[in-house]
Enzyme design. Structure first.
Site, PDB file in Angstrom:
ATOM      1  CB  SER A   1      50.835  37.785  39.615  1.00  0.00           C
ATOM      2  OG  SER A   1      49.847  37.539  40.580  1.00  0.00           O
TER       3      SER A   1
ATOM      4  CG  LEU B   1      48.573  39.442  35.513  1.00  0.00           C
ATOM      5  CD1 LEU B   1      48.479  37.993  35.024  1.00  0.00           C
ATOM      6  CD2 LEU B   1      48.489  39.475  37.036  1.00  0.00           C
TER       7      LEU B   1
ATOM      8  CB  CYS C   1      44.717  37.249  37.060  1.00  0.00           C
ATOM      9  SG  CYS C   1      44.673  38.727  36.025  1.00  0.00           S
TER      10      CYS C   1
ATOM     11  CE  LYS D   1      43.902  37.329  45.061  1.00  0.00           C
ATOM     12  NZ  LYS D   1      44.645  38.589  45.086  1.00  0.00           N
TER      13      LYS D   1
ATOM     14  CG  ASN E   1      42.217  37.819  41.617  1.00  0.00           C
ATOM     15  OD1 ASN E   1      42.175  39.031  41.431  1.00  0.00           O
ATOM     16  ND2 ASN E   1      43.287  37.090  41.343  1.00  0.00           N
TER      17      ASN E   1
ATOM     18  N   GLY F   1      37.436  46.236  45.542  1.00  0.00           N
ATOM     19  CA  GLY F   1      36.943  47.254  46.469  1.00  0.00           C
ATOM     20  C   GLY F   1      35.587  46.903  47.067  1.00  0.00           C
TER      21      GLY F   1
END
Lengths: 270, 317
Positions: free
Chosen positions: B61, B89, B142, B177, B204, B229
């Site tokens: 990003s 970030l 985020c 997103k 995210n 994950g």
């Protein structure tokens, strides 16, 4: 259950050795780290301070390993200041290792780049003829000279120190010595770790004479596992593809020896 | 060729399946993309990932200025699977990054953008006018940097303004997103769709933390990070299914994909492509070709000729 190398293990520092006024070796017990291959590294967490990649230093006692650190930025100074009895976290080992050749070997270490060279020395055969070059800025900053001589006492060997200011050993940059030695002899393997310009010149000297040469690279590293991307050099990731790269590969990498990336990932010239 | 003849021929000669997919106007040769934040700062690495089988790469990003990110530790491996990261970030800034990828010819690059105000996104998109970019992905999710990401995604009015300004700045498709914040993510999705978004990436990382019991400290320097994950895959899958059940919008599934079965699950839930990141930390970049091959074998076994044959099938059951 076998330990997952990505999980942090807490170890206690058992002994601290002052190598120079700015360099210390911290010894701890850990079977896995005591057996790493030369060139592999660990991510070392100093609680409350930072986490940084470190080559794993040898220790004479079985089951023990060490980190040799020079105080520089906040993270390395934090590790330098860790006292006996304090706890640190380690994960790894990560990365590949040097390919061990036999015969006439040249090991070039600058500063704490000597650490993987010492571990490599623990793998040489007694028949190998080994030359170790130790580069330092001045006499105060020379370390591991006795250790290298001691480790090679049963080998045909030379340990040569060069200091930039000539206050000890040969005067000048260690890369000048490399150039001289590879002109005089044909080495079966040349290995380097230290400041990138030193490695670049060493690789260039040996590779141009068709000698087998490898270098262990250091880059800004955050995750150590190939996710964050900070340690990329061209298309290579030092943490996953390295730390050790062949001279052939490095000679075609347009960033090696010329550019590094800062904390924001911007390419900067050396 | 008429349909009847085609179907007769297909039954005689097995159709070789194709991994090509489309996310609205975005065409990809392969459906497995690199998610944002992973390995995303070098064009050379993008080229390598593309050669390794990634259908597209999403950049880190980018912000209007360079950001150094947080000090280490920035990542933690969770026992039982997954990672918590707070890299912060870190990125070279949109203007520097645009110069880095200007030579790109071959790689399908999606530029991820993060900012606080609509004008940030306008300025950043303008930087990429001379770059070959297939889409922009707005990071509205985020979970570990203040004033951007989730804090933006949680404010529907701000989302509306950002999507509107982005759409008015470029003709290249814009993807939102979304993630799990304090505002229900479906409200963010609704707002983004109402404002003209071309596609949705869901989800995210999920806000999380880790504490070391020996030293009794939070491990990440930022204390909180984003969990990614395998642990978040069922959550991400549910979100994709929910979005595709309520909206006719192209979806990219993201969250915990590490095998071909995971990818297929997302297709069946309604995603036209998937993104992965954490799997790279476990299986390195071979994971792209492994998942592509697995999807192809599955398609052959089920006699599907294209990814779109699978998209949303689970909703029919």
């Amino acid at each position: 259950m076998q330990r997952n190398h990505n999980h942090t293990t807490i170890v206690t520092i058992e002994k601290v050795i002052d190598e120079t006024p700015t360099v210390r070796t911290l010894i701890f017990s850990d079977d896995r780290m005591s057996n790493v291959l030369p060139g592999q590294f660990a991510m070392v967490w100093i609680p409350g301070v930072n986490e940084l990649p470190m080559s794993v230093m040898i220790s004479k006692e079985p089951g023990k390993a060490a980190f040799t650190v020079r105080k520089h930025g906040p993270a390395s100074t934090g590790l330098f200041n860790v006292k006996e009895g304090q706890q640190i976290g380690i994960r790894g080992p990560y990365g590949n290792s040097f390919d061990l050749k036999e015969g006439k070997l040249l090991l070039v270490g600058g500063g704490t780049g000597l650490v993987p060279m010492m571990r490599l020395l623990s793998f040489v055969k007694s028949t190998d003829d080994v030359t170790v070059l130790i580069g330092a800025k001045s006499k105060d900053e020379v370390f591991f000279e006795d250790l290298a001589n001691n480790m090679l006492k049963n080998n045909p060997h030379k340990v040569i120190v060069s200091t930039d200011d000539g206050s000890y050993g040969e005067k000048g940059f260690v890369t000048d010595l490399v150039e001289k030695l590879v002109n005089e002899s044909n080495f079966d393997g040349v290995y380097a770790c230290g400041p990138e310009i030193m490695m670049y010149k060493t690789v260039r000297s040996a590779h141009s004479r068709n000698m087998f040469v490898q270098a262990s690279l250091e880059r800004m590293m955050k995750c150590g596992v190939g996710i964050c991307g900070s340690c990329c050099v061209g298309e290579d990731l030092v943490c996953r593809d390295g730390t050790v790269f062949d001279g052939d590969h490095l000679s075609s990498n347009k960033e090696f020896g010329h550019f590094y990336r800062n904390k924001a990932g911007i390419l900067e010239k050396y | 060729m008429n349909q009847l003849l085609y179907s007769k021929l297909s039954s005689l000669f097995k159709v070789e399946p194709s991994l090509a997919t489309s996310i609205g106007q975005i065409q990809l040769d392969r459906p497995v993309m690199l998610a944002s934040g992973i390995l995303g700062i070098s064009l050379d690495v993008f080229n390598r990932l593309y050669r390794s089988g990634a259908g597209a790469v999403v950049t880190k990003s980018l912000s209007t200025e360079p950001w150094e990110g947080y000090p280490n530790p920035t990542i933690f491996s969770v026992k039982g699977g997954g990672w918590i990261n707070a890299v912060g970030l870190s990125n070279p800034g949109a203007p520097n990054f645009a110069k880095m990828i200007e030579p790109n010819q071959e790689v399908p690059i999606v530029v991820s953008l993060v900012g606080s105000i609509p004008e940030d996104f306008e300025m950043m998109i303008q930087q990429f006018e001379n770059c070959k970019v297939i889409a922009y992905e707005l990071n509205l999710s985020c979970p570990h940097v203040a004033k951007v990401g989730l804090e933006v995604g949680d404010d529907p009015e701000l989302v509306r303004k950002i999507v509107t300004i982005a759409k008015n700045t470029t003709d290249i498709p814009i993807i939102a997103k979304v993630g799990l914040g304090t505002t229900h993510y479906l409200n963010t999705v609704n707002t983004a769709i109402d404002s003209g978004i071309d596609a949705i990436t869901a989800i995210n990382t999920v806000r999380a933390m880790a504490i070391d019991v020996e030293t009794q400290r939070p491990i990440l320097s930022n204390k909180f990070g984003g969990l990614s994950g395998t642990p978040i895959k069922p959550i991400a899958l549910r979100c994709v299914y929910e979005i595709s059940s309520k909206h006719d919008i192209p979806i990219i599934g993201c969250g915990g994909v590490s095998t071909w079965e995971d990818a297929v699950e997302f297709f069946l839930a309604g995603a036209s492509a998937i993104q992965l990141g954490s799997a790279v930390g476990n299986d390195w970049i071979d994971v792209f070709s492994e998942i592509n091959n697995g999807i192809l074998q599955y398609m052959k076994r089920k006699n599907y000729s294209s990814i779109k044959d699978m998209v949303g099938l689970a909703k029919k059951s």
